[in-house]
Write an enzyme that holds these catalytic residues in place. Structure first.
Site, PDB file in Angstrom:
ATOM      1  N   ARG A  38      40.225  41.853  51.992  1.00  0.00           N
ATOM      2  CA  ARG A  38      41.489  42.014  52.495  1.00  0.00           C
ATOM      3  C   ARG A  38      42.207  43.343  52.026  1.00  0.00           C
ATOM      4  O   ARG A  38      43.282  43.742  52.200  1.00  0.00           O
ATOM      5  CB  ARG A  38      42.594  40.747  52.467  1.00  0.00           C
ATOM      6  CG  ARG A  38      42.135  39.720  53.309  1.00  0.00           C
ATOM      7  CD  ARG A  38      42.972  38.612  53.624  1.00  0.00           C
ATOM      8  NE  ARG A  38      44.133  38.610  52.623  1.00  0.00           N
ATOM      9  CZ  ARG A  38      44.160  37.452  51.555  1.00  0.00           C
ATOM     10  NH1 ARG A  38      43.143  36.789  51.355  1.00  0.00           N
ATOM     11  NH2 ARG A  38      45.196  37.531  50.786  1.00  0.00           N
ATOM     12  N   ASN A  39      41.476  43.738  50.937  1.00  0.00           N
ATOM     13  CA  ASN A  39      42.029  44.973  50.214  1.00  0.00           C
ATOM     14  C   ASN A  39      41.814  46.066  51.460  1.00  0.00           C
ATOM     15  O   ASN A  39      40.718  46.374  52.041  1.00  0.00           O
ATOM     16  CB  ASN A  39      41.288  45.375  48.991  1.00  0.00           C
ATOM     17  CG  ASN A  39      41.798  46.582  48.134  1.00  0.00           C
ATOM     18  OD1 ASN A  39      42.020  47.577  48.748  1.00  0.00           O
ATOM     19  ND2 ASN A  39      42.223  46.202  47.045  1.00  0.00           N
ATOM     20  N   HIS A  40      42.843  46.918  51.689  1.00  0.00           N
ATOM     21  CA  HIS A  40      43.015  47.841  52.482  1.00  0.00           C
ATOM     22  C   HIS A  40      42.461  49.306  52.095  1.00  0.00           C
ATOM     23  O   HIS A  40      42.164  50.389  52.967  1.00  0.00           O
ATOM     24  CB  HIS A  40      44.435  48.261  52.872  1.00  0.00           C
ATOM     25  CG  HIS A  40      44.928  47.151  53.839  1.00  0.00           C
ATOM     26  ND1 HIS A  40      46.030  46.742  53.675  1.00  0.00           N
ATOM     27  CD2 HIS A  40      44.425  46.414  54.750  1.00  0.00           C
ATOM     28  CE1 HIS A  40      46.433  45.878  54.600  1.00  0.00           C
ATOM     29  NE2 HIS A  40      45.394  45.556  55.067  1.00  0.00           N
ATOM     30  N   THR A 139      46.768  49.169  47.594  1.00  0.00           N
ATOM     31  CA  THR A 139      45.995  48.623  48.681  1.00  0.00           C
ATOM     32  C   THR A 139      45.634  47.187  48.453  1.00  0.00           C
ATOM     33  O   THR A 139      45.084  46.606  49.482  1.00  0.00           O
ATOM     34  CB  THR A 139      44.577  49.568  48.919  1.00  0.00           C
ATOM     35  OG1 THR A 139      43.785  49.397  47.641  1.00  0.00           O
ATOM     36  CG2 THR A 139      44.940  50.890  49.270  1.00  0.00           C
TER      37      THR A 139
END
Length: 159
Positions: A38-40, A139
């Site tokens: 889920r880190n962008h 992020t």
């Protein structure tokens, strides 16, 4: 718990250095930068450079960065931290940036992935001559800002 950062990913052509604070638990477990699904981070960079789809293979991600003269590292060499949040960092030691900038003089831009990475860096090293700083929203999934807003803000440092 004592944690150690990864070695830097930088080469002689690196012009842009992206600095996190310290890898999160999942990244440390997988031995990959920004490994949390889920880190962008990767989605932002691949979108910015119009290089979609995002590779799932870390070696390919590193080649993508290299092809865009981007390096990765963390501000901290080691620290104690419970979980993955920067606010829980204690007893930290910074990486050796004085030697790094001597070894890689083409670095002219640092993008801080989150305010904490900038705070730790600036407190120890201040403003490095000839280097422009950009402090971007983290992020991390802990930062609940939408992907679209993060992308819009991150895009300003690549203009």
């Amino acid at each position: 718990m004592q944690l150690n950062s990864f070695p830097y990913f930088i080469d002689s052509n690196t012009e842009i250095l992206i600095l996190g604070t310290m890898p999160g638990a999942m990244s440390l477990d997988k031995n990959e930068y920004y490994a949390h699904p889920r880190n962008h981070f990767w989605k932002i960079l691949y979108t910015q450079f119009e290089a979609l789809p995002i590779s799932t293979i870390f070696e390919e991600k590193k080649e993508f960065l290299k092809s865009n003269n981007i390096g990765l590292w963390d501000v901290l060499e080691n620290c104690e931290r419970k979980g993955s949040l920067d606010i829980h960092i204690k007893n930290h030691k910074e990486n050796d940036f004085e030697s790094l900038f001597k070894k890689f003089p083409k670095i002219t831009k640092i993008i801080f992935n989150g305010k904490q990475s900038h705070a730790f860096f600036y407190k120890k090293f201040g403003q490095i001559e000839g280097v422009t700083y950009f402090v971007m929203p983290s992020t991390s999934p802990a930062n609940t800002m939408s992907f679209e807003n993060k992308l819009k803000i991150w895009s300003t440092c690549f203009e």
